[in-house]
Motif scaffolding. Sequence first.
Motif, PDB file in Angstrom:
ATOM      1  N   UNK A   3       0.840  -1.214   0.000  1.00  0.00           N
ATOM      2  CA  UNK A   3       0.000   0.000   0.000  1.00  0.00           C
ATOM      3  C   UNK A   3       0.866   1.251   0.000  1.00  0.00           C
ATOM      4  N   UNK A   4       1.898   1.240   0.868  1.00  0.00           N
ATOM      5  CA  UNK A   4       2.759   2.421   0.992  1.00  0.00           C
ATOM      6  C   UNK A   4       3.596   2.610  -0.270  1.00  0.00           C
ATOM      7  N   UNK A   5       4.038   1.485  -0.839  1.00  0.00           N
ATOM      8  CA  UNK A   5       4.861   1.568  -2.053  1.00  0.00           C
ATOM      9  C   UNK A   5       4.009   2.139  -3.196  1.00  0.00           C
ATOM     10  N   UNK A   6       2.750   1.659  -3.306  1.00  0.00           N
ATOM     11  CA  UNK A   6       1.849   2.154  -4.360  1.00  0.00           C
ATOM     12  C   UNK A   6       1.667   3.671  -4.243  1.00  0.00           C
ATOM     13  N   UNK A   7       1.398   4.138  -3.027  1.00  0.00           N
ATOM     14  CA  UNK A   7       1.176   5.580  -2.846  1.00  0.00           C
ATOM     15  C   UNK A   7       2.431   6.360  -3.221  1.00  0.00           C
ATOM     16  N   UNK A   8       3.600   5.845  -2.810  1.00  0.00           N
ATOM     17  CA  UNK A   8       4.855   6.560  -3.088  1.00  0.00           C
ATOM     18  C   UNK A   8       5.145   6.592  -4.591  1.00  0.00           C
ATOM     19  N   UNK A   9       4.867   5.468  -5.256  1.00  0.00           N
ATOM     20  CA  UNK A   9       5.143   5.383  -6.700  1.00  0.00           C
ATOM     21  C   UNK A   9       4.207   6.324  -7.462  1.00  0.00           C
ATOM     22  N   UNK A  10       2.928   6.322  -7.103  1.00  0.00           N
ATOM     23  CA  UNK A  10       1.983   7.212  -7.796  1.00  0.00           C
ATOM     24  C   UNK A  10       2.356   8.673  -7.544  1.00  0.00           C
ATOM     25  N   UNK A  11       2.688   8.998  -6.282  1.00  0.00           N
ATOM     26  CA  UNK A  11       3.058  10.394  -5.976  1.00  0.00           C
ATOM     27  C   UNK A  11       4.284  10.804  -6.787  1.00  0.00           C
ATOM     28  N   UNK A  12       5.285   9.927  -6.848  1.00  0.00           N
ATOM     29  CA  UNK A  12       6.530  10.272  -7.550  1.00  0.00           C
ATOM     30  C   UNK A  12       6.326  10.438  -9.044  1.00  0.00           C
ATOM     31  N   UNK A  13       5.508   9.567  -9.627  1.00  0.00           N
ATOM     32  CA  UNK A  13       5.318   9.607 -11.086  1.00  0.00           C
ATOM     33  C   UNK A  13       4.278  10.648 -11.492  1.00  0.00           C
ATOM     34  N   UNK A  14       3.658  11.303 -10.517  1.00  0.00           N
ATOM     35  CA  UNK A  14       2.686  12.361 -10.824  1.00  0.00           C
ATOM     36  C   UNK A  14       3.325  13.745 -10.809  1.00  0.00           C
ATOM     37  N   UNK A  15       4.614  13.813 -10.436  1.00  0.00           N
ATOM     38  CA  UNK A  15       5.281  15.122 -10.392  1.00  0.00           C
ATOM     39  C   UNK A  15       5.696  15.550 -11.800  1.00  0.00           C
ATOM     40  N   UNK A  16       5.877  16.870 -12.011  1.00  0.00           N
ATOM     41  CA  UNK A  16       6.308  17.331 -13.342  1.00  0.00           C
ATOM     42  C   UNK A  16       7.604  16.635 -13.780  1.00  0.00           C
ATOM     43  N   UNK A  17       8.611  16.570 -12.886  1.00  0.00           N
ATOM     44  CA  UNK A  17       9.775  15.706 -13.153  1.00  0.00           C
ATOM     45  C   UNK A  17       9.497  14.385 -12.441  1.00  0.00           C
ATOM     46  N   UNK A  18       9.192  13.366 -13.218  1.00  0.00           N
ATOM     47  CA  UNK A  18       8.839  12.079 -12.605  1.00  0.00           C
ATOM     48  C   UNK A  18      10.037  11.554 -11.806  1.00  0.00           C
ATOM     49  N   UNK A  19       9.722  10.934 -10.667  1.00  0.00           N
ATOM     50  CA  UNK A  19      10.789  10.475  -9.777  1.00  0.00           C
ATOM     51  C   UNK A  19      10.373   9.166  -9.113  1.00  0.00           C
TER      52      UNK A  19
END
Length: 339
Positions: free
Chosen positions: A27-43
């Motif tokens: 669950x935590x990994x999913x949230x972190x991955x979505x948050x990171x890939x939703x930024x203007x510079x994907x991370x």
Amino acid sequence: MNFNQQSFIKKSSRKGLRFFDNQPVAEDILSEVIAGLSQPQKVLPAKYFYDEQGSRLFEAITQLPEYYPTRIEIDLLRQHKESIAKLVKDDVWLLEYGSGASLKIRLLLQAIRPNCYVPMDISKDFLLASAESLMEDYPWLDVYAACVDYSQPVRLPADMITSAQKLGFFPGSSIGNFAPHEAQIFLQGVRNTLGKDGAMLIGVDLQKDKHILEAAYNDCQNVTAAFNFNILHHINRILGTQFNVNYFEHKAIYSENKSRIEMHLVSTMDQIVNISDSSINGGESKNIIFKAGETIHTENSYKYSKQSFIDLVEGAGFEVRECWSDDKEYFAMFYLHCC
Ligand SMILES: C[S@@+](CC[C@H](N)C(=O)[O-])C[C@H]1O[C@@H](n2cnc3c(N)ncnc32)[C@H](O)[C@@H]1O
């Protein structure tokens, strides 16, 4: 992060080995991955390079001719282990952050003779195998292996709150994966964990010619590229996503402005990757859109001057007692004491 006594798993019948499992959950990994890939510079957080395959690939990187840090750090440990042993107390516990294969610690164990060794790593199966192998070779040693994310605060279990001195060991220049302000927060947390009288041995990659740095992260055998791609394989495996690594390229460049190597995965085409997992997080789902040439920033590796690193650790509540480096000043090992 607490070491939860409930999460203790006795996976090994080996006497003297205890294992605490606080591996991040999907669950935590999913949230972190979505948050990171939703930024203007994907991370993506660099910690997700490391599953068992990622840990093996990192070990392969350490053997590459271009990758100088491991060889130099091992030389420094060999040369100065007796001086290090003189700096620590007789009654000492050794806590290693990001212990990986627990190879470098072998250079110190005989000289320091700690009462207990606490390897901490996010890569659970690799951690456990490394701890078991260490115990084969050092049957006198007690080992508390802990699968944790050290970017979260680490609190020791009650039976580790002993009067013994705590020596933190953080080799491999992994401190460089944090931005300097994050590194300072991390070190403040470590200082709290180590407590009064605690000390820290930490390896730091120093600023140097851009070509030497870029070669170290763009090796001829493409092992670093495979390591970079592994972040997508790992995420596919945990979250069931369908990143196709064939649609990405490895890129590693040195930014002189920021004194850091940046690793990226470059999308070679316009593409959409769906990230969802109906079994967790109430079916959260997101389409991640990539334009050709757009990148996912997967890792930073900050390079320090000796003075900039001294300023950083002093700001985190440590004082520098010793600093050893090689003749070319490529890499330094600092011995710090909690103020
Ligand atoms: C660069 S490797 C260094 C390995 C070894 N210490 C060395 O010096 O060769 C980083 C290690 O830290 C672990 N690691 C990375 N991020 C982590 C995190 N946030 N929490 C715990 N372990 C982490 C990885 O699994 C890996 O074993």
